[in-house]
Scaffold this active site. Structure first.
Site, PDB file in Angstrom:
ATOM      1  N   ARG A  32      -1.867  11.719   3.146  1.00 34.41           N
ATOM      2  CA  ARG A  32      -1.552  10.786   2.663  1.00 34.41           C
ATOM      3  C   ARG A  32       0.001  10.634   3.114  1.00 34.41           C
ATOM      4  NH1 ARG A  32      -5.514   9.122  -2.175  1.00 34.41           N
ATOM      5  NH2 ARG A  32      -4.106   7.753  -2.006  1.00 34.41           N
ATOM      6  N   ARG A  36       3.246   5.903  -1.930  1.00 36.54           N
ATOM      7  CA  ARG A  36       4.487   5.441  -2.973  1.00 36.54           C
ATOM      8  C   ARG A  36       5.598   6.029  -2.835  1.00 36.54           C
ATOM      9  NH1 ARG A  36      -0.093   4.697  -7.260  1.00 36.54           N
ATOM     10  NH2 ARG A  36      -0.761   6.948  -6.205  1.00 36.54           N
ATOM     11  N   ARG A  45       4.392  -2.761   0.410  1.00 39.35           N
ATOM     12  CA  ARG A  45       3.123  -3.092  -0.536  1.00 39.35           C
ATOM     13  C   ARG A  45       3.703  -4.355  -1.838  1.00 39.35           C
ATOM     14  NH1 ARG A  45      -0.249  -3.848  -4.002  1.00 39.35           N
ATOM     15  NH2 ARG A  45      -1.322  -2.234  -5.091  1.00 39.35           N
ATOM     16  N   ASP A  82      -7.973   2.875   3.977  1.00 38.16           N
ATOM     17  CA  ASP A  82      -8.354   3.943   1.730  1.00 38.16           C
ATOM     18  C   ASP A  82     -10.098   4.097   2.606  1.00 38.16           C
ATOM     19  OD1 ASP A  82      -7.517   4.075  -0.325  1.00 38.16           O
ATOM     20  OD2 ASP A  82      -9.783   4.143  -0.067  1.00 38.16           O
ATOM     21  N   TYR A 158     -18.352   7.426  -5.505  1.00 36.52           N
ATOM     22  CA  TYR A 158     -17.216   6.114  -6.045  1.00 36.52           C
ATOM     23  C   TYR A 158     -18.068   5.334  -6.475  1.00 36.52           C
ATOM     24  CZ  TYR A 158     -12.677   8.357  -5.491  1.00 36.52           C
ATOM     25  OH  TYR A 158     -11.781   9.238  -5.606  1.00 36.52           O
TER      26      TYR A 158
HETATM   27  O1  CP3 Z   1      -1.327   8.169   4.663  1.00 33.00           O
HETATM   28  C1  CP3 Z   1      -1.808   7.602   4.561  1.00 33.00           C
HETATM   29  O2  CP3 Z   1      -2.860   8.457   4.220  1.00 33.00           O
HETATM   30  C2  CP3 Z   1      -2.300   6.700   4.014  1.00 33.00           C
HETATM   31  C3  CP3 Z   1      -4.312   5.855   3.677  1.00 33.00           C
HETATM   32  C4  CP3 Z   1      -4.957   6.246   2.471  1.00 33.00           C
HETATM   33  C5  CP3 Z   1      -4.882   5.719   1.636  1.00 33.00           C
HETATM   34  N1  CP3 Z   1      -6.286   6.386   1.305  1.00 33.00           N
HETATM   35  C6  CP3 Z   1      -3.836   5.036   0.823  1.00 33.00           C
HETATM   36  C7  CP3 Z   1      -4.043   4.825  -0.582  1.00 33.00           C
HETATM   37  C8  CP3 Z   1      -6.012   7.872   3.384  1.00 33.00           C
HETATM   38  C9  CP3 Z   1      -6.550   8.318   4.540  1.00 33.00           C
HETATM   39  C10 CP3 Z   1      -6.897   7.696   2.126  1.00 33.00           C
HETATM   40  C11 CP3 Z   1      -8.176   8.332   1.726  1.00 33.00           C
HETATM   41  C12 CP3 Z   1      -8.380   8.251   0.240  1.00 33.00           C
HETATM   42  N2  CP3 Z   1      -8.716   6.936  -0.812  1.00 33.00           N
HETATM   43  C13 CP3 Z   1      -9.234   9.546  -0.253  1.00 33.00           C
HETATM   44  C14 CP3 Z   1      -9.632  10.800   0.514  1.00 33.00           C
HETATM   45  C15 CP3 Z   1      -7.915  11.548  -0.025  1.00 33.00           C
HETATM   46  C16 CP3 Z   1      -7.929  11.726  -0.627  1.00 33.00           C
HETATM   47  O3  CP3 Z   1      -7.140  11.839  -1.148  1.00 33.00           O
HETATM   48  O4  CP3 Z   1      -8.661  12.927  -1.359  1.00 33.00           O
HETATM   49  C17 CP3 Z   1      -9.642   8.631  -1.109  1.00 33.00           C
HETATM   50  C18 CP3 Z   1     -10.496   9.566  -2.578  1.00 33.00           C
HETATM   51  C19 CP3 Z   1      -9.089   7.667  -1.593  1.00 33.00           C
HETATM   52  C20 CP3 Z   1      -9.383   6.423  -3.299  1.00 33.00           C
HETATM   53  C21 CP3 Z   1      -8.664   6.405  -4.046  1.00 33.00           C
HETATM   54  N3  CP3 Z   1      -7.422   5.195  -3.262  1.00 33.00           N
HETATM   55  C22 CP3 Z   1      -7.711   7.017  -5.275  1.00 33.00           C
HETATM   56  C23 CP3 Z   1      -8.657   7.721  -5.998  1.00 33.00           C
HETATM   57  C24 CP3 Z   1      -7.199   5.712  -5.205  1.00 33.00           C
HETATM   58  C25 CP3 Z   1      -5.952   5.522  -6.154  1.00 33.00           C
HETATM   59  C26 CP3 Z   1      -5.170   7.395  -6.165  1.00 33.00           C
HETATM   60  C27 CP3 Z   1      -4.032   7.219  -5.544  1.00 33.00           C
HETATM   61  O5  CP3 Z   1      -3.484   7.975  -4.686  1.00 33.00           O
HETATM   62  O6  CP3 Z   1      -3.025   5.942  -6.076  1.00 33.00           O
HETATM   63  C28 CP3 Z   1      -6.532   5.220  -4.502  1.00 33.00           C
HETATM   64  C29 CP3 Z   1      -5.316   4.082  -3.754  1.00 33.00           C
HETATM   65  C30 CP3 Z   1      -4.548   4.338  -2.663  1.00 33.00           C
HETATM   66  N4  CP3 Z   1      -4.826   4.698  -1.182  1.00 33.00           N
HETATM   67  C31 CP3 Z   1      -3.122   3.796  -2.894  1.00 33.00           C
HETATM   68  C32 CP3 Z   1      -2.709   4.355  -1.055  1.00 33.00           C
HETATM   69  C33 CP3 Z   1      -1.142   4.679  -0.970  1.00 33.00           C
HETATM   70  C34 CP3 Z   1      -2.937   3.412  -4.136  1.00 33.00           C
HETATM   71  C35 CP3 Z   1      -2.206   2.431  -4.401  1.00 33.00           C
HETATM   72  C36 CP3 Z   1      -1.303   1.405  -4.290  1.00 33.00           C
HETATM   73  O7  CP3 Z   1       0.176   2.149  -3.183  1.00 33.00           O
HETATM   74  O8  CP3 Z   1      -0.901   0.708  -5.166  1.00 33.00           O
END
Ligand code: CP3
Length: 351
Positions: A32, A36, A45, A82, A158
């Site tokens: 990730r 943020r 964003r 995502d 999910y």
């Molecule tokens: O650099 C990167 O890796 C970004 C790409 C990426 C995101 N999500 C962007 C994201 C990747 C590889 C993911 C994978 C992802 N998404 C997983 C597997 C990895 C892990 O953390 O276990 C999972 C379970 C998700 C589902 C998900 N997406 C959740 C649970 C959330 C909310 C929690 C959080 O971290 O904010 C997201 C949102 C998300 N995905 C954000 C980002 C940058 C934040 C949202 C925002 O910017 O408003």
């Protein structure tokens, strides 16, 4: 050399390590790594309608993918998207709530599984392929481009739970009480994910990672059936479309079943979280697959000597083996950017 297959060295250090080559110091990227904790991410964003809108805007998504590489000396870019774009492409309603994370319209019965639309799902993810192409075009030739998807069990949990949960009780209950519908859902996710990953590789990704973020908390029977079996099917289907596809299988909450996971799924590398002892990983996993991991992301938040010392222990534990340095789980939003620089210097071997 910890090399098992006759794969040529490419000079892309992460790809080479995933394929079994040992380096003097491990290549690294951070789970990730776009997000943020970076002010430049928050700026982009703010321009997007909502989070999924950002994932589907190739110009913005490719910019965000490259941001961490402009700032830091990282060896790989991971496409900005995502794991929940797949349920979205299947027609399930997916929203990202500020401060709450993803919220899906939960699947509660076989009828809801039957309403999902697999046909055309991969095509609906074309904007992600375009992001991969744009990033590849800008990325230096020694950097590895990583594509990804969620593992079938994690994505299903999910889709059924409607949101993340500590124990995935809704999904576990559904899997045990609606066996047929659950198996049909896993099969659909395997098929669509294989097409999605193949598309990313054809668009210029070098490696794909499968995120099993909710792989812990299952008994051994469930782990074999819902984690190992669908991942094996996914890797096999992917390789029937893209020969020799390089795959990292990341499992959060892995136990000694990781060894069986590595053997049975045929992934090239296993991504481990910080709860897996490095001695165990070195002894039992390194002979079977490359290993990626596994610094506790909170050590990166706290920074300083404890972080550098632990990073060095991890590097040393895997010396002489194929290892990609990484965090055990995603980087946290409160991470100070300066700590990331210090961590990278420590992994590179700066005294
Ligand atoms: O650099 C990167 O890796 C970004 C790409 C990426 C995101 N999500 C962007 C994201 C990747 C590889 C993911 C994978 C992802 N998404 C997983 C597997 C990895 C892990 O953390 O276990 C999972 C379970 C998700 C589902 C998900 N997406 C959740 C649970 C959330 C909310 C929690 C959080 O971290 O904010 C997201 C949102 C998300 N995905 C954000 C980002 C940058 C934040 C949202 C925002 O910017 O408003």
């Amino acid at each position: 050399m910890g090399k098992k297959e006759a794969a040529e060295r490419t000079g892309k250090a992460v790809l080479d390590a995933v394929r079994g080559w040992a380096h003097e110091r491990p290549p690294l990227w951070l789970l990730r790594q776009a997000g943020r904790y970076l002010p430049e991410y928050r700026q982009v964003r703010a321009k997007a309608r909502d989070f999924l809108g950002l994932c589907y805007a190739p110009e913005l998504a490719s910019e965000v993918t490259l941001q961490p590489l402009r700032r830091f000396d990282l060896d790989a870019a991971i496409v900005f998207s995502d794991i929940l774009v797949i349920p979205d492409a299947l027609g399930q309603t997916v929203r990202f709530e500020e401060g709450e994370g993803p919220v899906l319209e939960a699947i509660t019965d076989a009828v809801a599984v039957g309403r999902l639309r697999a046909e055309g799902a991969v095509e609906r993810l074309a904007p992600v392929m375009e992001t991969v192409q744009r990033v590849r075009a800008e990325l230096a030739s020694d950097k590895t481009m990583i594509g990804f998807c969620g593992a079938p069990w994690t994505v299903a949990s999910y889709m059924i739970g409607g949101r993340g949960s500590v124990d995935q009780a809704a999904a576990r209950r559904f899997a045990l009480t609606h066996q047929e519908a659950f198996e049909a859902l896993l099969d659909m996710l395997v098929e669509v994910s294989a097409g999605y990953l193949a598309g990313q590789l054809r668009s210029g990704a070098d490696v794909v990672q499968i995120f099993e973020s909710w792989g812990g908390g299952l008994d051994e029977v469930a782990f074999r059936r819902w984690v190992i079996a669908p991942t094996e099917a996914l890797v096999r289907k992917l390789r029937s479309r893209v020969r020799g596809a390089a795959v990292i299988g990341y499992v959060r909450g892995g136990s000694e079943l990781l060894v069986e996971f590595a053997q049975a799924t045929g992934v090239n590398a296993v991504g481990i979280d910080h709860t897996v002892p490095v001695g165990f990983a070195r002894r039992r996993l390194s002979g079977v697959a490359a290993v990626q991991g596994n610094l506790d992301p909170l050590r990166l938040v706290a920074g300083g000597e404890q972080m550098r010392a632990r990073a060095e222990e991890i590097v040393e534990a895997f010396t002489g083996t194929a290892h990609v340095f990484n965090l055990g789980h995603g980087i946290r939003p409160e991470t100070p950017v300066g700590n990331v620089e210090e961590l990278i210097a420590a992994v590179r071997g700066g005294e």
